[in-house]
Write an enzyme that holds these catalytic residues in place. Structure first.
Site, PDB file in Angstrom:
ATOM      1  N   LEU A 108       0.853  -1.176   0.000  1.00 37.82           N
ATOM      2  CA  LEU A 108       0.000   0.000   0.000  1.00 37.82           C
ATOM      3  C   LEU A 108       0.891   1.228   0.000  1.00 37.82           C
ATOM      4  CD1 LEU A 108      -2.640  -1.147   2.629  1.00 37.82           C
ATOM      5  CD2 LEU A 108      -2.598  -1.545   0.163  1.00 37.82           C
ATOM      6  N   SER A 109       0.316   2.376  -0.261  1.00 39.11           N
ATOM      7  CA  SER A 109       1.111   3.598  -0.293  1.00 39.11           C
ATOM      8  C   SER A 109       1.806   3.798   1.043  1.00 39.11           C
ATOM      9  CB  SER A 109       0.216   4.805  -0.605  1.00 39.11           C
ATOM     10  OG  SER A 109      -0.384   4.658  -1.872  1.00 39.11           O
ATOM     11  N   GLU A 113       4.811   7.369   8.589  1.00 37.43           N
ATOM     12  CA  GLU A 113       5.599   6.729   9.631  1.00 37.43           C
ATOM     13  C   GLU A 113       6.194   5.395   9.209  1.00 37.43           C
ATOM     14  OE1 GLU A 113       2.788   6.412  12.726  1.00 37.43           O
ATOM     15  OE2 GLU A 113       2.960   8.488  13.340  1.00 37.43           O
ATOM     16  N   GLY A 114       5.945   4.947   7.995  1.00 38.60           N
ATOM     17  CA  GLY A 114       6.503   3.668   7.600  1.00 38.60           C
ATOM     18  C   GLY A 114       5.850   3.096   6.362  1.00 38.60           C
ATOM     19  N   TYR A 115       6.228   1.876   6.045  1.00 35.51           N
ATOM     20  CA  TYR A 115       5.718   1.155   4.887  1.00 35.51           C
ATOM     21  C   TYR A 115       4.621   0.190   5.324  1.00 35.51           C
ATOM     22  CZ  TYR A 115      10.060   2.975   2.988  1.00 35.51           C
ATOM     23  OH  TYR A 115      11.075   3.807   2.600  1.00 35.51           O
ATOM     24  N   ILE A 116       3.638  -0.004   4.450  1.00 38.05           N
ATOM     25  CA  ILE A 116       2.463  -0.785   4.815  1.00 38.05           C
ATOM     26  C   ILE A 116       2.214  -1.861   3.761  1.00 38.05           C
ATOM     27  CG2 ILE A 116       0.010  -0.687   5.377  1.00 38.05           C
ATOM     28  CD1 ILE A 116       0.417   2.264   6.093  1.00 38.05           C
ATOM     29  N   LYS A 129      -5.562 -12.588   5.443  1.00 35.72           N
ATOM     30  CA  LYS A 129      -4.762 -11.394   5.191  1.00 35.72           C
ATOM     31  C   LYS A 129      -4.699 -10.495   6.427  1.00 35.72           C
ATOM     32  CE  LYS A 129      -5.685 -11.374   0.241  1.00 35.72           C
ATOM     33  NZ  LYS A 129      -6.379 -10.693  -0.882  1.00 35.72           N
ATOM     34  N   ASP A 218      -5.835  12.368  15.997  1.00 35.15           N
ATOM     35  CA  ASP A 218      -5.976  12.268  14.541  1.00 35.15           C
ATOM     36  C   ASP A 218      -7.219  11.465  14.170  1.00 35.15           C
ATOM     37  OD1 ASP A 218      -5.230  12.920  11.976  1.00 35.15           O
ATOM     38  OD2 ASP A 218      -3.810  11.267  11.749  1.00 35.15           O
TER      39      ASP A 218
END
Length: 402
Positions: A108-109, A113-116, A129, A218
């Site tokens: 995912l994009s 804060e990090g990669y998903i 999943k 948030d």
């Protein structure tokens, strides 16, 4: 399946539509990709799901690279499953860390804060999943992990495991069908019974974390995930902070969150408390009720511009500003106050939206400009809107739906 499209929107080769199967009385949301000719079914009738319940495991301290365990929490609900090569959008260290325990289905994009990633657990024959959030390069998820380890509420994302591999920390989370932003975009404006169910879950989550001395900071539709309206969770605690001394007295906790959904006091860099989350939850309630209406304008050019838009759109009366004239709100923004309605009367932008009186009253209370007079999550849950079940609300027609 016999179906007929009910609505469609187009953007960059992507369109969405809602179709209804008259034989099964089922409504589906579908994403159409005119570029590659694929269709993706987003929603069915939301059958009972056990996706979240079956992701199991104890929550301990962050595991080291030698541990076979990992912890879980949901951050991203809906991705393009399998159409993207993970390496094209991510850091190789993050990929390596994730692949220590998971098979990557798609990427995912990357978030701030990090990669998903959408993944399946190695050795799990169910191929269920999950979402894995990986942070590299010395960044940390420690605060978010620490907060979520202490949470146990049906409407708060559940952290199942976390683990470390070299300098990368991974959080693993159940994968929900969609976020609320996507759900509203396809299905909205929502029927009253769904609005109440989803908002009740959100307010329950906020009441719980506020009691534990946590401000989310948030709250927005993109951070609320669901399989069905009855199974909704508040996620992404990356911006959350802990109250000092477990008191809800406003203090300076710093700027965080999203300009479009932040409260006036946070935008002004004034001291704030848990009531800042109530403002944001009020915007969520409005967004579910009235689709395609931008509350404070589409262009956000900084916190000052956003505050002036809030004052203008809500017609904030001078007497609705904080009584303490030393606040930034009073010193820099009271000059923009408008005397077009009585103090604390329901703003016209809400009154003209065609919603029920109970609903507009709840939104107006949550969007009280002065946090001192803004109700708590528990106070809002005591309003008639949430204590009484709507009568045949699925078929309630308002001007907003016409």
């Amino acid at each position: 399946m016999s179906s007929s499209p009910e609505a469609e929107t187009m953007e960059c080769g992507i369109s969405s539509s809602k179709v209804h199967d008259s034989k099964t009385n089922t409504t589906y949301g579908i994403i159409h990709n005119s570029i590659n000719g694929t269709d993706t079914t987003l929603f069915d009738t939301f059958p009972d799901s056990t996706d979240n319940a079956e992701v199991t495991g104890d929550v301990d301290d962050v595991k080291t690279e030698s541990s076979p365990e990992s912890q879980s929490e949901d951050l991203s609900p809906f991705g393009n499953d399998g159409n993207e090569s993970p390496e094209t959008v991510t850091d190789i260290d993050a990929v390596s860390a994730v692949r220590m325990q998971y098979n990557i289905v798609s990427s995912l994009s990357p978030g701030s804060e990090g990669y998903i990633y959408v993944c399946t657990k190695r050795g799990d024959n169910t191929k269920r999943k999950v979402i894995v959030k990986a942070v590299t390069g010395g960044k940390t998820l420690g605060s978010e992990i620490d907060i979520l380890k202490k949470m146990s509420h049906r409407s708060i994302i559940r952290l199942v495991h976390a683990y470390r591999w070299k300098s990368t920390v991974c959080m693993v989370m159940p994968k929900y069908k969609c976020d609320l932003f996507t759900y509203i975009d396809i299905m909205g404006p929502l029927p009253l019974n769904q609005i109440i169910t989803i908002e009740r879950g959100l307010l329950g989550a906020l009441a719980y974390i506020h009691e534990k001395g946590i401000i989310h900071r948030d709250v927005k539709t993109e951070n609320i995930f669901l399989d069905k309206p009855e199974n909704v969770v508040l996620g992404d605690f990356g911006a959350a902070c802990k109250l000092d001394e477990h008191t809800d007295k406003p203090k300076c906790y710093g700027w965080s969150g999203t300009l479009e959904t932040n409260s006036p006091e946070l935008l002004a860099l004034d001291p704030y408390c848990t009531k800042t989350d109530i403002w944001s939850a009020g915007l969520v309630l409005f967004e579910m009720s009235v689709k395609n209406i931008t509350f404070f304008g589409k262009q956000v050019n900084g916190s000052g511009s956003q505050l002036r838009s809030i004052i203008r759109c809500l017609q904030v009366h001078p007497l609705e500003f904080p009584q303490n004239n030393s606040t930034n709100l009073c010193k820099h923004f009271k000059q923009y106050a408008i005397q077009l309605r009585h103090p604390y009367a329901i703003p016209q932008i809400i009154r003209k939206s065609g919603m029920t009186m109970d609903l507009e009253y709840a939104i107006a209370k949550m969007l009280t400009f002065d946090q001192e007079f803004r109700p708590s999550a528990q106070d809002i849950l005591m309003l008639p809107l949430f204590t009484k079940e709507p009568a045949d609300a699925l078929y309630t027609i308002t001007a907003a739906h016409m």
